[in-house]
Design a protein around this motif. Sequence first.
Motif, PDB file in Angstrom:
ATOM      1  N   LEU A   1      19.642 -11.084  69.448  1.00 32.61           N
ATOM      2  CA  LEU A   1      19.836 -10.082  70.486  1.00 32.61           C
ATOM      3  C   LEU A   1      18.514  -9.453  70.912  1.00 32.61           C
ATOM      4  O   LEU A   1      18.258  -9.290  72.116  1.00 32.61           O
ATOM      5  CB  LEU A   1      20.801  -9.007  69.996  1.00 32.61           C
ATOM      6  CG  LEU A   1      21.100  -7.857  70.968  1.00 32.61           C
ATOM      7  CD1 LEU A   1      21.679  -8.401  72.269  1.00 32.61           C
ATOM      8  CD2 LEU A   1      22.053  -6.853  70.334  1.00 32.61           C
ATOM      9  N   THR A   2      17.677  -9.094  69.956  1.00 31.46           N
ATOM     10  CA  THR A   2      16.413  -8.442  70.310  1.00 31.46           C
ATOM     11  C   THR A   2      15.482  -9.398  71.063  1.00 31.46           C
ATOM     12  O   THR A   2      14.749  -8.968  71.962  1.00 31.46           O
ATOM     13  CB  THR A   2      15.703  -7.908  69.059  1.00 31.46           C
ATOM     14  OG1 THR A   2      15.575  -8.957  68.078  1.00 31.46           O
ATOM     15  CG2 THR A   2      16.482  -6.753  68.450  1.00 31.46           C
ATOM     16  N   LYS A   3      15.521 -10.670  70.719  1.00 32.96           N
ATOM     17  CA  LYS A   3      14.722 -11.642  71.472  1.00 32.96           C
ATOM     18  C   LYS A   3      15.220 -11.761  72.903  1.00 32.96           C
ATOM     19  O   LYS A   3      14.423 -11.867  73.846  1.00 32.96           O
ATOM     20  CB  LYS A   3      14.775 -13.008  70.782  1.00 32.96           C
ATOM     21  CG  LYS A   3      13.918 -13.104  69.524  1.00 32.96           C
ATOM     22  CD  LYS A   3      13.975 -14.502  68.938  1.00 32.96           C
ATOM     23  CE  LYS A   3      13.090 -14.608  67.704  1.00 32.96           C
ATOM     24  NZ  LYS A   3      13.127 -15.976  67.110  1.00 32.96           N
ATOM     25  N   GLU A   4      16.531 -11.733  73.076  1.00 35.22           N
ATOM     26  CA  GLU A   4      17.112 -11.786  74.414  1.00 35.22           C
ATOM     27  C   GLU A   4      16.719 -10.556  75.226  1.00 35.22           C
ATOM     28  O   GLU A   4      16.379 -10.666  76.408  1.00 35.22           O
ATOM     29  CB  GLU A   4      18.634 -11.878  74.323  1.00 35.22           C
ATOM     30  CG  GLU A   4      19.159 -13.240  73.946  1.00 35.22           C
ATOM     31  CD  GLU A   4      19.127 -14.201  75.122  1.00 35.22           C
ATOM     32  OE1 GLU A   4      19.538 -13.816  76.226  1.00 35.22           O
ATOM     33  OE2 GLU A   4      18.695 -15.352  74.925  1.00 35.22           O
ATOM     34  N   LEU A   5      16.769  -9.399  74.609  1.00 36.31           N
ATOM     35  CA  LEU A   5      16.435  -8.159  75.306  1.00 36.31           C
ATOM     36  C   LEU A   5      14.966  -8.126  75.699  1.00 36.31           C
ATOM     37  O   LEU A   5      14.608  -7.656  76.787  1.00 36.31           O
ATOM     38  CB  LEU A   5      16.776  -6.953  74.431  1.00 36.31           C
ATOM     39  CG  LEU A   5      18.264  -6.713  74.164  1.00 36.31           C
ATOM     40  CD1 LEU A   5      18.458  -5.581  73.166  1.00 36.31           C
ATOM     41  CD2 LEU A   5      19.007  -6.409  75.462  1.00 36.31           C
ATOM     42  N   GLN A   6      14.108  -8.631  74.826  1.00 41.14           N
ATOM     43  CA  GLN A   6      12.688  -8.670  75.135  1.00 41.14           C
ATOM     44  C   GLN A   6      12.375  -9.665  76.249  1.00 41.14           C
ATOM     45  O   GLN A   6      11.588  -9.371  77.151  1.00 41.14           O
ATOM     46  CB  GLN A   6      11.888  -9.030  73.881  1.00 41.14           C
ATOM     47  CG  GLN A   6      11.779  -7.887  72.876  1.00 41.14           C
ATOM     48  CD  GLN A   6      11.002  -8.299  71.641  1.00 41.14           C
ATOM     49  OE1 GLN A   6      11.389  -9.202  70.921  1.00 41.14           O
ATOM     50  NE2 GLN A   6       9.891  -7.628  71.411  1.00 41.14           N
ATOM     51  N   SER A   7      13.003 -10.827  76.187  1.00 44.71           N
ATOM     52  CA  SER A   7      12.729 -11.859  77.187  1.00 44.71           C
ATOM     53  C   SER A   7      13.299 -11.495  78.561  1.00 44.71           C
ATOM     54  O   SER A   7      12.784 -11.935  79.588  1.00 44.71           O
ATOM     55  CB  SER A   7      13.313 -13.198  76.739  1.00 44.71           C
ATOM     56  OG  SER A   7      14.725 -13.128  76.623  1.00 44.71           O
TER      57      SER A   7
END
Length: 281
Positions: free
Chosen positions: A259-265
Amino acid sequence: MILKGLLVVVSGFVFIFSSGIPMNMISRFRPDYKREATYWGMGIWAITFFLSTFLQKFIMQIITGGQTSANSSSIISYFGGDVVTTLLLQLGMFYFLKSRLDKDEDIDSNGLALGFGIGMIAHVFTGLNEIGIGINIIFSHGGENLAAGSVQAATVAQIAQASVANLFATSLSTIFFRVALLTISAVQGYLVASAIKGKSKRFWAGILLYIVFTWGASLLELALGEGNTGQTLGVTSTLTSVVTSVYYLATTFFCYRWLTKELQSSNPKKFNKRSIKNVRN
């Protein structure tokens, strides 16, 4: 006895407020999410709970015709109920987020907020129940002063007879379950938001994620010889509690990372490392 009662009471309080841990960690990547959507998530969960309960009973009557045994009925209801509940829940999230899309709001942030609200309210009564049981253990001497033969007395006595190690292990497992549950509900909110923005397959991915999570835990418990699914104080064995704790922690870790990778990207300029440090400060 007092030590056991205090352990159960503390466990209940920690269970209730432990949802704030993943919520705080995830919200760093969307610090501007609207609290209003969190309250809507709670409302959607409440409506879904009552509607799902009604539909499950109605569907069971049609499928079984009232002729099935209690055991098979409970198994069908338990596993089938997850599908019905999750579908209704995500439909509610979908239509709420779609209405916000017309107002040109940040759908991803609203999706996370919905997930936070759902994760906060779901199973909250488990913690309240633990607090009540712990208080009864302390002041009723393990259920001795409660009405003989009552369900409450039997429950309190059963938990009071368990070892401190067992109560501690089971309490940790329930707390880790709540942390994992909020993380997954946040992912579901984000997936539903993504579905509205054109990635329609993510709607079904959210349903599959929750079903795999709940069914995986239940099947794991059954494989370890538990007669009932779900962590229960005084009933679930210490070994099962330890194994499921690892399962919940692993689920939280992988879902949080994704989830955090998705939010950052999705917005790398706004949510770079420097901005995250500023949020922490």
